[in-house]
Write a protein that holds these residues in place. Structure first.
Motif, PDB file in Angstrom:
ATOM      1  N   ILE A   1      63.605  10.758  91.748  1.00 18.96           N
ATOM      2  CA  ILE A   1      63.876  11.808  90.766  1.00 18.96           C
ATOM      3  C   ILE A   1      62.796  12.900  90.739  1.00 18.96           C
ATOM      4  CG2 ILE A   1      62.763  10.631  88.811  1.00 18.96           C
ATOM      5  CD1 ILE A   1      65.078  11.700  87.063  1.00 18.96           C
ATOM      6  N   LYS A   2      61.564  12.526  90.988  1.00 23.33           N
ATOM      7  CA  LYS A   2      60.473  13.512  90.893  1.00 23.33           C
ATOM      8  C   LYS A   2      60.585  14.599  91.950  1.00 23.33           C
ATOM      9  CE  LYS A   2      55.434  13.926  90.666  1.00 23.33           C
ATOM     10  NZ  LYS A   2      54.132  13.202  90.721  1.00 23.33           N
ATOM     11  N   ASP A   3      60.871  14.225  93.189  1.00 22.18           N
ATOM     12  CA  ASP A   3      60.924  15.200  94.278  1.00 22.18           C
ATOM     13  C   ASP A   3      62.323  15.766  94.508  1.00 22.18           C
ATOM     14  OD1 ASP A   3      58.208  14.893  94.818  1.00 22.18           O
ATOM     15  OD2 ASP A   3      58.580  13.166  96.124  1.00 22.18           O
ATOM     16  N   GLN A   4      63.363  14.958  94.250  1.00 21.97           N
ATOM     17  CA  GLN A   4      64.729  15.361  94.574  1.00 21.97           C
ATOM     18  C   GLN A   4      65.561  15.790  93.363  1.00 21.97           C
ATOM     19  OE1 GLN A   4      65.973  15.595  97.717  1.00 21.97           O
ATOM     20  NE2 GLN A   4      63.956  15.037  98.525  1.00 21.97           N
ATOM     21  N   ASP A   5      64.984  15.681  92.159  1.00 23.74           N
ATOM     22  CA  ASP A   5      65.690  16.115  90.953  1.00 23.74           C
ATOM     23  C   ASP A   5      67.019  15.356  90.814  1.00 23.74           C
ATOM     24  OD1 ASP A   5      64.987  18.278  88.947  1.00 23.74           O
ATOM     25  OD2 ASP A   5      67.081  18.787  89.335  1.00 23.74           O
ATOM     26  N   ILE A   6      68.083  16.028  90.333  1.00 21.73           N
ATOM     27  CA  ILE A   6      69.346  15.314  90.097  1.00 21.73           C
ATOM     28  C   ILE A   6      70.021  14.892  91.403  1.00 21.73           C
ATOM     29  CG2 ILE A   6      69.747  16.394  87.864  1.00 21.73           C
ATOM     30  CD1 ILE A   6      71.862  18.148  89.139  1.00 21.73           C
ATOM     31  N   TYR A   7      69.692  15.573  92.512  1.00 19.92           N
ATOM     32  CA  TYR A   7      70.245  15.128  93.797  1.00 19.92           C
ATOM     33  C   TYR A   7      69.698  13.742  94.145  1.00 19.92           C
ATOM     34  CZ  TYR A   7      71.558  14.946  98.703  1.00 19.92           C
ATOM     35  OH  TYR A   7      72.100  14.543  99.907  1.00 19.92           O
ATOM     36  N   GLY A   8      68.432  13.516  93.828  1.00 18.94           N
ATOM     37  CA  GLY A   8      67.833  12.211  94.073  1.00 18.94           C
ATOM     38  C   GLY A   8      68.486  11.122  93.244  1.00 18.94           C
ATOM     39  N   VAL A   9      68.871  11.462  92.009  1.00 19.00           N
ATOM     40  CA  VAL A   9      69.549  10.487  91.152  1.00 19.00           C
ATOM     41  C   VAL A   9      70.923  10.158  91.725  1.00 19.00           C
ATOM     42  CG1 VAL A   9      70.325   9.961  88.815  1.00 19.00           C
ATOM     43  CG2 VAL A   9      68.318  11.414  89.148  1.00 19.00           C
ATOM     44  N   LEU A  10      71.652  11.189  92.154  1.00 20.73           N
ATOM     45  CA  LEU A  10      72.969  10.964  92.762  1.00 20.73           C
ATOM     46  C   LEU A  10      72.846  10.136  94.039  1.00 20.73           C
ATOM     47  CD1 LEU A  10      74.600  14.501  92.312  1.00 20.73           C
ATOM     48  CD2 LEU A  10      75.277  12.389  91.154  1.00 20.73           C
ATOM     49  N   LEU A  11      71.817  10.413  94.822  1.00 20.88           N
ATOM     50  CA  LEU A  11      71.587   9.651  96.049  1.00 20.88           C
ATOM     51  C   LEU A  11      71.309   8.180  95.727  1.00 20.88           C
ATOM     52  CD1 LEU A  11      71.275   9.708  99.128  1.00 20.88           C
ATOM     53  CD2 LEU A  11      68.863  10.321  98.801  1.00 20.88           C
ATOM     54  N   SER A  12      70.557   7.945  94.659  1.00 20.95           N
ATOM     55  CA  SER A  12      70.267   6.575  94.224  1.00 20.95           C
ATOM     56  C   SER A  12      71.552   5.853  93.831  1.00 20.95           C
ATOM     57  CB  SER A  12      69.307   6.588  93.036  1.00 20.95           C
ATOM     58  OG  SER A  12      68.110   7.257  93.358  1.00 20.95           O
ATOM     59  N   VAL A  13      72.413   6.535  93.075  1.00 23.14           N
ATOM     60  CA  VAL A  13      73.691   5.956  92.656  1.00 23.14           C
ATOM     61  C   VAL A  13      74.548   5.636  93.873  1.00 23.14           C
ATOM     62  CG1 VAL A  13      75.840   6.373  91.384  1.00 23.14           C
ATOM     63  CG2 VAL A  13      73.652   7.112  90.417  1.00 23.14           C
ATOM     64  N   CYS A  14      74.553   6.539  94.845  1.00 22.64           N
ATOM     65  CA  CYS A  14      75.343   6.357  96.063  1.00 22.64           C
ATOM     66  C   CYS A  14      74.875   5.117  96.850  1.00 22.64           C
ATOM     67  CB  CYS A  14      75.247   7.601  96.932  1.00 22.64           C
ATOM     68  SG  CYS A  14      76.215   7.508  98.449  1.00 22.64           S
ATOM     69  N   ILE A  15      73.575   5.017  97.077  1.00 20.82           N
ATOM     70  CA  ILE A  15      73.024   3.875  97.812  1.00 20.82           C
ATOM     71  C   ILE A  15      73.335   2.572  97.077  1.00 20.82           C
ATOM     72  CG2 ILE A  15      70.897   2.761  98.590  1.00 20.82           C
ATOM     73  CD1 ILE A  15      69.735   5.617  98.962  1.00 20.82           C
ATOM     74  N   THR A  16      73.179   2.601  95.748  1.00 22.79           N
ATOM     75  CA  THR A  16      73.444   1.411  94.939  1.00 22.79           C
ATOM     76  C   THR A  16      74.900   0.969  95.059  1.00 22.79           C
ATOM     77  OG1 THR A  16      71.726   2.048  93.345  1.00 22.79           O
ATOM     78  CG2 THR A  16      73.370   0.450  92.611  1.00 22.79           C
ATOM     79  N   GLN A  17      75.820   1.931  95.021  1.00 25.19           N
ATOM     80  CA  GLN A  17      77.243   1.592  95.106  1.00 25.19           C
ATOM     81  C   GLN A  17      77.581   0.885  96.416  1.00 25.19           C
ATOM     82  OE1 GLN A  17      80.153   1.903  93.060  1.00 25.19           O
ATOM     83  NE2 GLN A  17      78.486   1.912  91.589  1.00 25.19           N
ATOM     84  N   TRP A  18      77.014   1.353  97.525  1.00 24.33           N
ATOM     85  CA  TRP A  18      77.306   0.727  98.815  1.00 24.33           C
ATOM     86  C   TRP A  18      76.647  -0.645  98.938  1.00 24.33           C
ATOM     87  CZ3 TRP A  18      81.005   2.120 102.125  1.00 24.33           C
ATOM     88  CH2 TRP A  18      81.578   3.380 101.929  1.00 24.33           C
ATOM     89  N   LEU A  19      75.460  -0.809  98.353  1.00 22.77           N
ATOM     90  CA  LEU A  19      74.820  -2.129  98.354  1.00 22.77           C
ATOM     91  C   LEU A  19      75.606  -3.114  97.475  1.00 22.77           C
ATOM     92  CD1 LEU A  19      71.032  -1.178  98.155  1.00 22.77           C
ATOM     93  CD2 LEU A  19      72.255  -2.154 100.112  1.00 22.77           C
TER      94      LEU A  19
END
Length: 380
Positions: free
Chosen positions: A349-367
């Motif tokens: 979240i610090k470096d990627q802002d809301i894109y980083g949060v969305l990326l985290s959600v995406c990775i979590t969903q596939w795991l």
């Protein structure tokens, strides 16, 4: 034919609340800006959290209880409702986090939502889906009309509008269900908390996995970013939820039919996943960029495709685990997903802002998809 109409109405009812909230957020941001509307989202987030906690898994617990003890439906309902209502004074904690006028309206909302949500078990048991859908439409009309006709934004004013809308739909549903005709007897007991605990854990673990991201955004990012993120993630989650809604007419088959037939059902759901999600994300892009004008890069919407897709591949697996009374596995997977999501968000979240949060959600969903497949295979 009536059964299919009932299924259709229930599906629309289930989708109506998130859809209405999504539309209200779109127009709220359009007319008042991300920053102002973000303050309302912040207040509602903590209000909804309290209401969810006070619910204590009551709907699923009571529906099962009604089925076993149909002669004491209303005694069970009122006993559960008044027992859970002893938690309501905890809503006063909101006074510690918000200025007094805002906190008072949030507390009023907690009480009204607590009462309204308590009726869910009766709505489902008596299949009053049409009445609840009308109630939701009434509340939506009040709030959206207020958005259109208000010249300026005031947080206290809009919280009072939300409270009035909930009061109106509560009164309508109470009248539609003719609850005054039923005898109000109850017994306040801690057994109600014990009975609903497993359902609360199941619901809470799922709620955490799907909501932890927006609370982290609320904590770390400005209110304008919170508004943006809520719009994006709500739209992607609505698309994700289509997998569950599409399965509603076939739910009984999952619980009754053999594995070979269910496998064919899975293939059908898998086959429509990519086209449905792709078209849905294109529609989301059009609304967000041509109407709301978020001015976001296309990579946000491409990521949205990959956030929504996994649910189409694990929804039936979840139902099969519940069929085998393996709720504990679902709870464990939800908790693992929440932990993974939280860790990734805090890293990105610090470096990627809301894109980083969305990326985290995406990775979590596939795991989570991978874990569900492994859990289902080991449960055979």
């Amino acid at each position: 034919m009536n059964r299919y109409i009932l299924i259709a109405v229930n599906t629309v009812r289930s989708f109506a609340t998130p859809a209405f909230n999504f539309l209200i957020t779109i127009f709220g941001i359009k007319f008042f800006g991300k920053e102002d509307w973000g303050t309302l989202i912040n207040a509602l987030l903590w209000t909804f959290f309290m209401v969810f906690s006070f619910g204590w898994g009551n709907r699923e617990y009571l529906i099962r209880k009604y089925s076993k003890q149909p002669r004491t439906i209303y005694h069970s309902f009122y006993s559960n409702f008044f027992s859970r209502s002893i938690l309501l004074p905890l809503a006063l904690l909101l006074l510690l986090f918000f200025p007094f006028p805002i906190a008072i309206w949030c507390i009023a909302l907690v009480v009204l939502m607590h009462v309204y949500n308590a009726l869910d078990s009766l709505v489902v048991y008596h299949q009053k889906f049409g009445a609840q859908l009308i109630a939701e439409c009434i509340a939506f009309s009040i709030i959206i009309a207020s958005v259109f006709y208000s010249n300026t934004f005031n947080l206290v004013t809009f919280l009072s509008i939300y409270a009035f809308a909930y009061l109106c739909k509560l009164i309508f549903l109470f009248m539609a269900m003719q609850l005054w005709k039923e005898e109000c007897t109850f017994q306040i007991s801690l057994k109600e908390f014990k009975g609903g605990f497993s359902f609360f854990l199941l619901g809470f673990s799922g709620w955490l996995m799907s909501k932890i991201d927006i609370y982290v955004v609320d904590f770390f990012l400005p209110k304008a970013k919170l508004s943006e993120y809520q719009l994006l993630i709500t739209s992607f989650l609505m698309l994700q939820a289509l997998a569950g809604f599409l399965m509603i007419p076939f739910t009984k088959h999952v619980y009754r039919l053999n594995d070979s037939v269910i496998k064919k059902l899975k293939i059908k759901l898998y086959s429509i996943a990519v086209p449905v999600v792709t078209i849905g994300c294109l529609a989301i892009w059009f609304v967000m960029e041509k109407f709301v004008v978020l001015n976001l890069d296309s990579k946000y919407y491409i990521l949205g495709v990959f956030i929504a897709l996994p649910a189409f591949f694990y929804t039936i697996n979840v139902m099969q685990l519940l069929k085998k009374h393996q709720e504990h596995k679902v709870i464990y997977i939800n908790c693992i997903g929440t932990a993974i999501n939280l860790i990734l968000i805090l890293i990105l979240i610090k470096d990627q802002d809301i894109y980083g949060v969305l990326l985290s959600v995406c990775i979590t969903q596939w795991l989570v998809l991978l874990i569900y497949k492994l859990a289902f295979n080991t449960s055979k």
